[in-house]
Each structure stands twice: as structure tokens, then as C-alpha cells.
Design an enzyme around this catalytic site. Structure first.
Site, PDB file in Angstrom:
ATOM      1  N   ASP A  69       6.379  -4.077  -8.604  1.00  0.00           N
ATOM      2  CA  ASP A  69       7.117  -3.169  -9.476  1.00  0.00           C
ATOM      3  C   ASP A  69       6.224  -1.998  -9.856  1.00  0.00           C
ATOM      4  O   ASP A  69       5.023  -2.019  -9.599  1.00  0.00           O
ATOM      5  CB  ASP A  69       7.694  -3.896 -10.695  1.00  0.00           C
ATOM      6  CG  ASP A  69       6.648  -4.395 -11.670  1.00  0.00           C
ATOM      7  OD1 ASP A  69       5.493  -4.613 -11.249  1.00  0.00           O
ATOM      8  OD2 ASP A  69       6.975  -4.566 -12.854  1.00  0.00           O
ATOM      9  N   TYR A  71       3.876   0.896 -11.676  1.00  0.00           N
ATOM     10  CA  TYR A  71       2.885   0.932 -12.749  1.00  0.00           C
ATOM     11  C   TYR A  71       3.603   1.220 -14.070  1.00  0.00           C
ATOM     12  O   TYR A  71       4.564   1.986 -14.113  1.00  0.00           O
ATOM     13  CB  TYR A  71       1.855   2.029 -12.497  1.00  0.00           C
ATOM     14  CG  TYR A  71       1.000   1.841 -11.255  1.00  0.00           C
ATOM     15  CD1 TYR A  71       0.253   0.681 -11.066  1.00  0.00           C
ATOM     16  CD2 TYR A  71       0.926   2.851 -10.290  1.00  0.00           C
ATOM     17  CE1 TYR A  71      -0.552   0.526  -9.938  1.00  0.00           C
ATOM     18  CE2 TYR A  71       0.128   2.709  -9.163  1.00  0.00           C
ATOM     19  CZ  TYR A  71      -0.610   1.545  -8.992  1.00  0.00           C
ATOM     20  OH  TYR A  71      -1.400   1.400  -7.881  1.00  0.00           O
ATOM     21  N   PHE A  82       1.927   1.481  -5.258  1.00  0.00           N
ATOM     22  CA  PHE A  82       0.470   1.610  -5.303  1.00  0.00           C
ATOM     23  C   PHE A  82      -0.017   3.040  -5.542  1.00  0.00           C
ATOM     24  O   PHE A  82      -1.195   3.264  -5.793  1.00  0.00           O
ATOM     25  CB  PHE A  82      -0.193   1.046  -4.030  1.00  0.00           C
ATOM     26  CG  PHE A  82      -0.003  -0.421  -3.848  1.00  0.00           C
ATOM     27  CD1 PHE A  82      -0.644  -1.330  -4.695  1.00  0.00           C
ATOM     28  CD2 PHE A  82       0.825  -0.922  -2.852  1.00  0.00           C
ATOM     29  CE1 PHE A  82      -0.453  -2.700  -4.546  1.00  0.00           C
ATOM     30  CE2 PHE A  82       1.014  -2.296  -2.693  1.00  0.00           C
ATOM     31  CZ  PHE A  82       0.369  -3.183  -3.547  1.00  0.00           C
ATOM     32  N   HIS A 191      -3.415  -9.866  -2.093  1.00  0.00           N
ATOM     33  CA  HIS A 191      -3.078  -8.662  -2.856  1.00  0.00           C
ATOM     34  C   HIS A 191      -4.354  -7.880  -3.159  1.00  0.00           C
ATOM     35  O   HIS A 191      -5.433  -8.477  -3.335  1.00  0.00           O
ATOM     36  CB  HIS A 191      -2.391  -9.061  -4.171  1.00  0.00           C
ATOM     37  CG  HIS A 191      -1.724  -7.928  -4.866  1.00  0.00           C
ATOM     38  ND1 HIS A 191      -2.396  -7.068  -5.697  1.00  0.00           N
ATOM     39  CD2 HIS A 191      -0.442  -7.496  -4.832  1.00  0.00           C
ATOM     40  CE1 HIS A 191      -1.556  -6.163  -6.160  1.00  0.00           C
ATOM     41  NE2 HIS A 191      -0.362  -6.392  -5.656  1.00  0.00           N
TER      42      HIS A 191
END
Length: 227
Positions: A69, A71, A82, A191
Site C-alpha cells: 500500500d 507510503y 516504492f 521484501h
């Protein structure tokens, strides 16, 4: 019932318009409107919610990077997973992405964390959940966005060939059931967050491996440099 009109790039609009008219999507829009009416700040700003689609038309998608989701800090989210706009400090996961990029291809960390250059080359930077409340991570995870973005992944799976899917972390890897790996390429790694990057993200070499897979198909490589 009045049609829902979404401002989105034309190729995606044709493919997704039926979803925009569905009851679940109308419920998402209504929930966002209610939160805004209550004075709740939502990221990214409305015009940027579909930024990933607007920068990467459907017929140009060659690579998909899947995030969870947006920031949730001020000024960070702009609709690309990202990525942050110019002038915004790099979040830890993005710092680690740039570290792996340097280790893999030798490109030094850029001055900006804005990944629009990747998006314009056919890298769909897709968050599974497209909105979030300010300062509340995963606050919109039950809003219904995943039904929509799962449909997007299925569209790419069914209508495109040879797309490289980069699935970083457990959440992204749960989407593997939506992808036919006999028709597409799936690269998995940990991740890039500080907690997990040392355990399988660093050293994954996904940037060079993606370009190898594109070359095999006679497609142009992605220029991952951001300077």
C-alpha cells in the site's frame, strides 16, 4: 444508476470500465468520500491514485513490481509503489532497492527517489492497495482495492505475454496464483524493508535478471538508471 467516471489512461479505461461500474468499486469511492468529509487525509492525492496506470499504458507493460500500500507520510505517496516525488527523503525500503541496484548493475544511488522513469519504460509500479490514511499503514486494506488490483493482474496475465513479475516479500508472493508462469516470468525475493532485505533481497539481482529475460524475448532492456 449514474455511471462512475474515472480519469485514467485510455487503454486501461477500456479494460477496466466494467470494474468501475461494479458495486464493490462504488463502495470504495463512497468510503473515500466519507473519510474526506470527516477531515481525514488520504494519500496519494486523488489525481495520483491511478498514476501507475497513467504512466504505463496497458500495451506497454513489460515488467510489474508489486507493492502493498502507499507510503503514509506527508508528501511521500504519488501512486507508484516504492517511489517518492522529487525532493522527498528516501524511505528505508527504497534505500535498499537502490543499494541492490548498485550492487547488481553498478549504478550509484540517485538524487531523487522518483521512479517515473521506470514507469515510462513499461514497468508497472502497482500497489495492491491504492490508498491509505495519513500516518496509518494498511488502513485501507479492507476497502476492496485488492479485488480491483487482482483483476488488473489477471488482465495482464491473460492478455499479455512474457511479462516479468517481481514479487518482493510474502504479501506480493501471495499473488503468484494469479500468474501463469508458463506464459510469464516470476522472480521472487524477500521484501526490501530493513527487517527482511538481508535475508534474500540483497543479492537477488532482479534488475539484471529482468533485462536478461527481456533480451531473450527480443525486447528492449529497462534502463534502471535514474540520473
Amino acid at each position: 444508476m449514474q455511471r462512475v467516471e474515472v480519469k485514467i489512461e485510455e487503454s486501461w479505461k477500456r479494460l477496466l470500465d466494467d470494474q468501475f461500474q461494479q458495486t464493490y468499486f462504488r463502495a470504495i469511492i463512497e468510503a473515500l468520500r466519507k473519510e474526506k468529509a470527516q477531515g481525514i487525509t488520504i494519500y496519494p492525492p486523488g489525481p495520483l491514485i491511478f498514476n501507475a496506470f497513467n504512466l504505463t499504458p496497458f500495451h506497454q507493460v513489460r515488467v510489474v513490481i508489486l507493492g502493498q500500500d502507499p507510503y503514509h507520510g506527508p508528501g511521500q505517496a504519488h501512486g507508484l509503489c516504492f517511489s517518492v516525488p522529487d525532493g522527498i527523503e528516501f524511505p528505508p525500503s527504497l534505500q535498499n532497492i537502490f543499494k541492490e541496484l548498485q550492487d547488481d548493475l553498478g549504478y550509484p544511488p540517485p538524487r531523487s527517489g522518483n521512479l517515473e522513469k521506470w514507469a515510462r519504460q513499461g514497468v508497472l509500479l502497482l500497489n495492491a492497495i491504492l490508498t491509505v490514511r495519513a500516518n496509518q499503514a494498511a488502513s485501507h486494506q479492507h476497502l476492496g482495492w485488492q479485488r480491483f488490483t487482482d483483476y488488473v493482474i489477471r488482465l495482464i496475465n491473460e492478455l499479455r505475454q512474457g511479462v516479468v513479475f517481481l514479487l518482493w516479500g510474502k504479501f506480493a508472493q501471495e499473488k503468484v496464483s494469479l500468474i501463469d508462469s508458463s506464459n510469464h516470468y516470476v522472480l521472487k525475493a524477500a521484501h526490501p524493508s530493513p527487517l527482511s532485505a538481508p535475508y534474500g533481497f540483497f543479492g537477488c539481482r532482479h534488475f539484471s535478471r529482468t533485462n536478461e529475460l527481456l533480451r531473450l524475448q527480443g525486447l528492449p532492456e529497462i534502463d534502471w538508471r535514474l540520473e
